[in-house]
Design an enzyme around this catalytic site. Structure first.
Site, short mmCIF file in Angstrom:
data_model
loop_
_atom_site.label_atom_id
_atom_site.label_comp_id
_atom_site.label_asym_id
_atom_site.label_seq_id
_atom_site.Cartn_x
_atom_site.Cartn_y
_atom_site.Cartn_z
N CYS A 122 0.80 -1.22 0.00
CA CYS A 122 0.00 0.00 0.00
C CYS A 122 0.84 1.27 0.00
O CYS A 122 0.30 2.36 -0.17
CB CYS A 122 -0.94 -0.01 1.20
SG CYS A 122 -2.00 -1.48 1.27
N HIS A 268 -3.42 6.79 2.43
CA HIS A 268 -3.84 5.49 1.89
C HIS A 268 -5.24 5.17 2.37
O HIS A 268 -5.56 5.34 3.57
CB HIS A 268 -2.86 4.41 2.35
CG HIS A 268 -3.35 3.02 2.14
ND1 HIS A 268 -3.90 2.58 0.96
CD2 HIS A 268 -3.39 1.95 3.00
CE1 HIS A 268 -4.25 1.32 1.09
NE2 HIS A 268 -3.95 0.91 2.32
N ASN A 299 -10.27 -0.65 -0.12
CA ASN A 299 -8.81 -0.60 -0.06
C ASN A 299 -8.25 -1.18 -1.35
O ASN A 299 -8.34 -2.38 -1.59
CB ASN A 299 -8.33 -1.41 1.16
CG ASN A 299 -6.82 -1.42 1.31
OD1 ASN A 299 -6.07 -1.07 0.40
ND2 ASN A 299 -6.35 -1.84 2.47
#
Length: 343
Positions: A122, A268, A299
């Site tokens: 990520c 993020h 996500n």
């Protein structure tokens, strides 16, 4: 005395254009709840996620990347032939070699651009952005295409109550090019490998070679499960909330920026509770626009920051020239934060 001629790059670098691609299929929480014992209210309260996008067979890692990249190149006002390097951050391209970046560079019509993949979870977009800045300033490429792309639906265990609702698919891309002023700040990045086990793949690929199903996870019907992403949710949450706020502050300090100077915060898109906690810890003023793309996109790992950036600009919540703090963090555990000027 060195005989090597010094590099001749640009004084600075900046993001010139951004593009995104979200798969056509929108998946609400109700679909996730078909396989786990939970509720829509629980998912929303724990993560903020309402929907996510899942790719179909045609929406491959390469296809999504090409769509997002075409938009970014057009937004930058350059031609694909001017791209000197293509950097792709992904953990969901399943061919070990060659790098998917080479196929993308070819299909976009670049003039034999350097092309390679990176695996930084990520934080991958931040890693790629830092590499691109270095290439532009060093002079090895005038324009660099940075892509964050994931098909995490392929790595999701739909029977895992802790993670089944988290992940989505998509691609985000930016073009980084020369600038006469600093528009990408110093990167604060690193890793904490002692915590690598908190986010990981359930089964290494090589264990499938043995054929020993007794050591492989099985689904509710007794079939061997495909490898998936698993995590220790509470450990990851605590790390992200307490440690990443410190990293974000370090990035502000390195850029000579105070929270009052910020226009936009693009963390993020892992979990809205983490985002809220970081906003509070950093004491961000109310005028700072905070990306909350996680609500409808989930996500998307390396794709989450450029996708959120693209949406903020498209909706008018942020504008060209705004000063933004971006920070990515995830499996490894790795992280990267910097301050940028929005394209």
């Amino acid at each position: 005395m060195s005989k090597i001629r010094p590099s001749k790059g640009a004084p600075y670098a900046r993001i010139l254009g951004v593009g995104g691609y979200r798969p056509v299929r929108v998946v609400p929480n109700d679909v996730i709840l078909e396989r786990i014992d939970s509720s829509d209210e629980w998912i929303r309260s724990r993560s903020g996620i309402e929907t996510r996008h899942w790719a179909n067979d045609e929406e491959t890692v390469a296809a999504m990347s090409i769509e997002a990249s075409g938009k970014a190149i057009a937004d930058a006002g350059i031609a694909a032939e001017q791209i000197g390097a293509v950097v792709v951050s992904t953990v969901s391209h399943f061919s070990q070699t060659p790098a998917i970046a080479t196929e993308i560079a070819d299909k976009l019509g670049t003039a034999k651009a350097a092309a390679f993949d990176i695996s930084a979870g990520c934080a991958g977009f931040g890693y790629g952005l830092t590499l691109a800045k270095g290439m532009v300033v060093e002079g090895s490429a005038e324009y660099v295409l940075v892509i964050g792309v994931e098909r995490l639906s392929d790595l999701t265990d739909l029977e895992d109550r802790a993670t089944a609702f988290l992940f989505g698919d998509g691609a985000g891309a930016v073009v980084v090019g020369p600038s006469q002023e600093p528009h990408i700040g110093p990167t604060v990045w690193g890793s904490e490998g002692d915590k690598a086990g908190t986010i990981k793949q359930t089964v290494p690929w090589n264990e499938f070679r043995t054929g020993d199903v007794d050591n492989l996870p099985l689904d509710s019907e007794g079939n061997v499960k495909f490898p998936a992403i698993t995590q220790e949710g509470q450990a990851v949450f605590r790390w992200a909330v307490f440690e990443m706020a410190k990293v974000a502050q370090q990035a502000l300090d390195a850029a000579g920026i105070s929270p009052d100077d910020l226009d936009v915060f693009i963390p993020h898109q892992a979990n809205e509770r983490i985002i809220d906690s970081m906003v509070k810890t950093l004491k961000l003023p109310e005028h700072v626009t905070v990306a909350r793309d996680v609500r409808t996109t989930g996500n998307t790992s390396a794709a989450s920051i450029p996708l959120a950036m693209e949406r903020l600009l498209a909706t008018g919540e942020a504008k060209s020239g705004d000063t933004a703090l971006v920070i990515g963090f995830g499996a490894g555990l790795v992280y990267a934060a910097t301050v940028v000027t929005l394209p």
